[in-house]
Design an enzyme around this catalytic site. Structure first.
Site, PDB file in Angstrom:
ATOM      1  N   MET A 179      51.893  69.654  36.650  1.00  0.00           N
ATOM      2  CA  MET A 179      53.255  69.936  37.103  1.00  0.00           C
ATOM      3  C   MET A 179      54.138  69.847  35.860  1.00  0.00           C
ATOM      4  O   MET A 179      54.935  68.914  35.674  1.00  0.00           O
ATOM      5  CB  MET A 179      53.688  68.919  38.178  1.00  0.00           C
ATOM      6  CG  MET A 179      52.968  69.139  39.497  1.00  0.00           C
ATOM      7  SD  MET A 179      52.964  67.722  40.586  1.00  0.00           S
ATOM      8  CE  MET A 179      51.522  66.852  39.957  1.00  0.00           C
ATOM      9  N   GLY A 209      46.594  60.797  48.295  1.00  0.00           N
ATOM     10  CA  GLY A 209      46.980  59.734  47.358  1.00  0.00           C
ATOM     11  C   GLY A 209      47.264  58.441  48.113  1.00  0.00           C
ATOM     12  O   GLY A 209      46.451  57.525  48.165  1.00  0.00           O
ATOM     13  N   SER A 210      48.435  58.402  48.763  1.00  0.00           N
ATOM     14  CA  SER A 210      48.847  57.155  49.446  1.00  0.00           C
ATOM     15  C   SER A 210      47.927  56.830  50.620  1.00  0.00           C
ATOM     16  O   SER A 210      47.723  55.669  50.948  1.00  0.00           O
ATOM     17  CB  SER A 210      50.299  57.281  49.914  1.00  0.00           C
ATOM     18  OG  SER A 210      50.472  58.510  50.608  1.00  0.00           O
ATOM     19  N   MET A 232      52.888  64.978  35.435  1.00  0.00           N
ATOM     20  CA  MET A 232      54.280  65.365  35.650  1.00  0.00           C
ATOM     21  C   MET A 232      55.081  65.110  34.368  1.00  0.00           C
ATOM     22  O   MET A 232      54.883  64.098  33.704  1.00  0.00           O
ATOM     23  CB  MET A 232      54.881  64.548  36.796  1.00  0.00           C
ATOM     24  CG  MET A 232      54.130  64.723  38.105  1.00  0.00           C
ATOM     25  SD  MET A 232      54.867  63.723  39.410  1.00  0.00           S
ATOM     26  CE  MET A 232      53.594  63.870  40.683  1.00  0.00           C
ATOM     27  N   GLY A 284      56.157  66.193  42.917  1.00  0.00           N
ATOM     28  CA  GLY A 284      56.900  65.194  42.134  1.00  0.00           C
ATOM     29  C   GLY A 284      56.599  63.765  42.538  1.00  0.00           C
ATOM     30  O   GLY A 284      56.738  62.849  41.722  1.00  0.00           O
ATOM     31  N   GLY A 289      53.261  59.894  48.629  1.00  0.00           N
ATOM     32  CA  GLY A 289      53.836  59.238  49.801  1.00  0.00           C
ATOM     33  C   GLY A 289      54.840  60.055  50.598  1.00  0.00           C
ATOM     34  O   GLY A 289      55.546  59.520  51.446  1.00  0.00           O
ATOM     35  N   ASP A 317      47.360  63.778  38.647  1.00  0.00           N
ATOM     36  CA  ASP A 317      48.693  64.411  38.721  1.00  0.00           C
ATOM     37  C   ASP A 317      49.481  64.232  37.435  1.00  0.00           C
ATOM     38  O   ASP A 317      49.855  63.114  37.085  1.00  0.00           O
ATOM     39  CB  ASP A 317      49.493  63.800  39.887  1.00  0.00           C
ATOM     40  CG  ASP A 317      49.077  64.374  41.227  1.00  0.00           C
ATOM     41  OD1 ASP A 317      48.922  63.590  42.185  1.00  0.00           O
ATOM     42  OD2 ASP A 317      48.906  65.604  41.314  1.00  0.00           O
ATOM     43  N   SER A 374      44.266  61.231  44.864  1.00  0.00           N
ATOM     44  CA  SER A 374      45.190  61.350  43.727  1.00  0.00           C
ATOM     45  C   SER A 374      45.446  59.964  43.142  1.00  0.00           C
ATOM     46  O   SER A 374      45.942  59.071  43.855  1.00  0.00           O
ATOM     47  CB  SER A 374      46.526  61.941  44.180  1.00  0.00           C
ATOM     48  OG  SER A 374      47.519  61.623  43.212  1.00  0.00           O
ATOM     49  N   HIS A 419      46.071  68.395  37.909  1.00  0.00           N
ATOM     50  CA  HIS A 419      47.138  69.193  38.517  1.00  0.00           C
ATOM     51  C   HIS A 419      48.346  69.130  37.602  1.00  0.00           C
ATOM     52  O   HIS A 419      49.023  68.097  37.530  1.00  0.00           O
ATOM     53  CB  HIS A 419      47.449  68.598  39.910  1.00  0.00           C
ATOM     54  CG  HIS A 419      48.629  69.219  40.573  1.00  0.00           C
ATOM     55  ND1 HIS A 419      49.203  68.684  41.706  1.00  0.00           N
ATOM     56  CD2 HIS A 419      49.357  70.331  40.280  1.00  0.00           C
ATOM     57  CE1 HIS A 419      50.239  69.426  42.065  1.00  0.00           C
ATOM     58  NE2 HIS A 419      50.339  70.433  41.219  1.00  0.00           N
ATOM     59  N   ASP A 473      47.441  69.692  49.215  1.00  0.00           N
ATOM     60  CA  ASP A 473      47.906  68.527  48.460  1.00  0.00           C
ATOM     61  C   ASP A 473      49.284  68.083  48.927  1.00  0.00           C
ATOM     62  O   ASP A 473      50.254  68.824  48.789  1.00  0.00           O
ATOM     63  CB  ASP A 473      47.970  68.911  46.970  1.00  0.00           C
ATOM     64  CG  ASP A 473      48.362  67.763  46.076  1.00  0.00           C
ATOM     65  OD1 ASP A 473      48.503  67.995  44.863  1.00  0.00           O
ATOM     66  OD2 ASP A 473      48.510  66.633  46.573  1.00  0.00           O
ATOM     67  N   GLY A 474      49.323  66.863  49.512  1.00  0.00           N
ATOM     68  CA  GLY A 474      50.630  66.303  49.866  1.00  0.00           C
ATOM     69  C   GLY A 474      50.710  65.897  51.325  1.00  0.00           C
ATOM     70  O   GLY A 474      50.682  66.755  52.200  1.00  0.00           O
ATOM     71  N   GLY A 475      50.771  64.587  51.558  1.00  0.00           N
ATOM     72  CA  GLY A 475      50.950  64.097  52.926  1.00  0.00           C
ATOM     73  C   GLY A 475      49.716  64.231  53.795  1.00  0.00           C
ATOM     74  O   GLY A 475      49.804  64.211  55.023  1.00  0.00           O
ATOM     75  N   MET A 521      50.525  73.347  48.096  1.00  0.00           N
ATOM     76  CA  MET A 521      51.301  72.103  48.219  1.00  0.00           C
ATOM     77  C   MET A 521      51.859  72.007  49.630  1.00  0.00           C
ATOM     78  O   MET A 521      52.507  72.945  50.104  1.00  0.00           O
ATOM     79  CB  MET A 521      52.435  72.081  47.203  1.00  0.00           C
ATOM     80  CG  MET A 521      52.022  72.050  45.748  1.00  0.00           C
ATOM     81  SD  MET A 521      50.959  70.672  45.333  1.00  0.00           S
ATOM     82  CE  MET A 521      52.072  69.292  45.580  1.00  0.00           C
ATOM     83  N   HIS A 575      41.768  63.420  41.617  1.00  0.00           N
ATOM     84  CA  HIS A 575      42.926  64.313  41.438  1.00  0.00           C
ATOM     85  C   HIS A 575      43.894  63.620  40.498  1.00  0.00           C
ATOM     86  O   HIS A 575      44.307  62.486  40.730  1.00  0.00           O
ATOM     87  CB  HIS A 575      43.591  64.586  42.798  1.00  0.00           C
ATOM     88  CG  HIS A 575      44.679  65.604  42.759  1.00  0.00           C
ATOM     89  ND1 HIS A 575      44.451  66.957  42.610  1.00  0.00           N
ATOM     90  CD2 HIS A 575      46.021  65.461  42.845  1.00  0.00           C
ATOM     91  CE1 HIS A 575      45.598  67.605  42.619  1.00  0.00           C
ATOM     92  NE2 HIS A 575      46.564  66.732  42.761  1.00  0.00           N
TER      93      HIS A 575
HETATM   94  C1  DX5 Z   1      52.680  65.438  44.395  1.00  0.00           C
HETATM   95  C2  DX5 Z   1      51.240  65.400  43.901  1.00  0.00           C
HETATM   96  C3  DX5 Z   1      50.277  64.978  44.982  1.00  0.00           C
HETATM   97  C4  DX5 Z   1      50.552  63.559  45.523  1.00  0.00           C
HETATM   98  C5  DX5 Z   1      49.739  63.333  46.771  1.00  0.00           C
HETATM   99  O1  DX5 Z   1      53.466  66.164  43.495  1.00  0.00           O
HETATM  100  O2  DX5 Z   1      50.826  66.647  43.400  1.00  0.00           O
HETATM  101  O3  DX5 Z   1      48.938  65.071  44.481  1.00  0.00           O
HETATM  102  O4  DX5 Z   1      50.201  62.611  44.540  1.00  0.00           O
HETATM  103  O5  DX5 Z   1      50.088  62.059  47.279  1.00  0.00           O
HETATM  104  P1  DX5 Z   1      50.121  61.823  48.862  1.00  0.00           P
HETATM  105  O6  DX5 Z   1      48.719  62.108  49.359  1.00  0.00           O
HETATM  106  O7  DX5 Z   1      50.514  60.377  48.996  1.00  0.00           O
HETATM  107  O8  DX5 Z   1      51.126  62.793  49.417  1.00  0.00           O
HETATM  108 ZN    ZN Z   2      48.694  66.874  43.013  1.00  0.00          ZN
END
Ligand code: DX5
Ligand code: ZN
Length: 222
Positions: A67, A200-201, A36, A141, A144, A34, A7, A65, A178-180, A136, A32
């Site tokens: 949001m 992402g992170s 928002m 949002g 990290g 994101d 991401s 993605h 997606d996420g963590g 998710m 990816h």
């Molecule tokens: C959160 C995003 C994710 C996020 C993932 O709303 O949709 O794609 O950027 O980042 P990490 O992998 O750091 O959780």
């Molecule tokens: Zn995402």
């Protein structure tokens, strides 16, 4: 077939083209992206202009993605900007079937995104219009955040549904998480049934050098 989709939310936006080029060169499969709107989620990020800006830097699929709420209005702009896949949250669409059809009419693959508390029942009448299910494992949002362990059971449930659908129709729907997602939990997430992994992170958080191979080890570890 496992796909890694870093991401860019966690990338260095001062050199986004380079980040995209280098992370794909290091072995990532998708980008990816994101989006928002500070309405559907409490954060504001990037739009079609940035998608257009990174498009020339890679042949890899750009996985958008959304949001955002509403959904439909922005779909044509992302398709024009070079998106390959557009996914959205069903709660953010007035008419989920119509939004899925709109994405495909604009030449993109369509995905449905499930927040931790969103039931998979939203799939019941639209499986034929879905190319990807995104689960998710954080509340949307921010990058990290910590992986929500309850997502594993939902992944298993989704895997069973998608396998049964593939059995019946011969068509495979991708299952993305997606996420963590990190090097220390991705194997368990894969065992639970995911085939596409957003990180992402875990990817961009680490490197800060100019070395074009700065992502080799972190992508290799996923
Ligand atoms: C959160 C995003 C994710 C996020 C993932 O709303 O949709 O794609 O950027 O980042 P990490 O992998 O750091 O959780
Ligand atoms: Zn995402």
């Amino acid at each position: 077939m496992f796909r890694i989709a870093p991401s860019i939310l966690s990338a260095d936006f001062a050199r986004l083209g380079e980040e995209v080029r280098d992370v794909i060169a290091s072995g990532a499969d998708w980008i990816h992206f994101d989006v928002m709107d500070n309405h559907y989620v409490p954060n504001l990020t990037i739009g079609p202009l940035v998608c257009e800006a990174i498009r020339p830097h890679t042949e890899a699929p750009i996985d958008v993605h959304l949001m955002v709420k509403p959904v439909d209005r922005i779909v044509p702009d992302f398709a024009k900007a070079g998106a390959n896949l557009i996914s959205f949250h069903p709660e953010a669409s007035e008419h989920v079937d119509r939004s899925l059809a709109l994405i495909r009419e604009h030449g993109c693959q369509a995905g449905l995104v499930f927040n931790p508390a969103t039931p998979l029942a939203w799939l019941d009448h639209v499986m034929d219009r879905v190319d990807l299910v995104l689960l998710m494992s954080v509340n949307p949002g921010f990058g990290g955040q910590k992986f929500i362990p309850g997502a594993l059971d939902k992944l298993r449930e989704a895997r069973v549904r998608l396998d049964a659908y593939e059995e019946k129709t011969g068509r495979r729907i991708m299952l993305q998480v997606d996420g963590g997602v990190k090097a220390d939990n991705i194997a368990e997430i894969a065992r639970a049934g995911a085939d596409t992994f957003v990180a992402g992170s875990a990817v961009f958080g680490a490197a800060s050098t100019d070395d074009p191979h700065r992502y080799d080890s972190v992508i290799g570890a996923l």
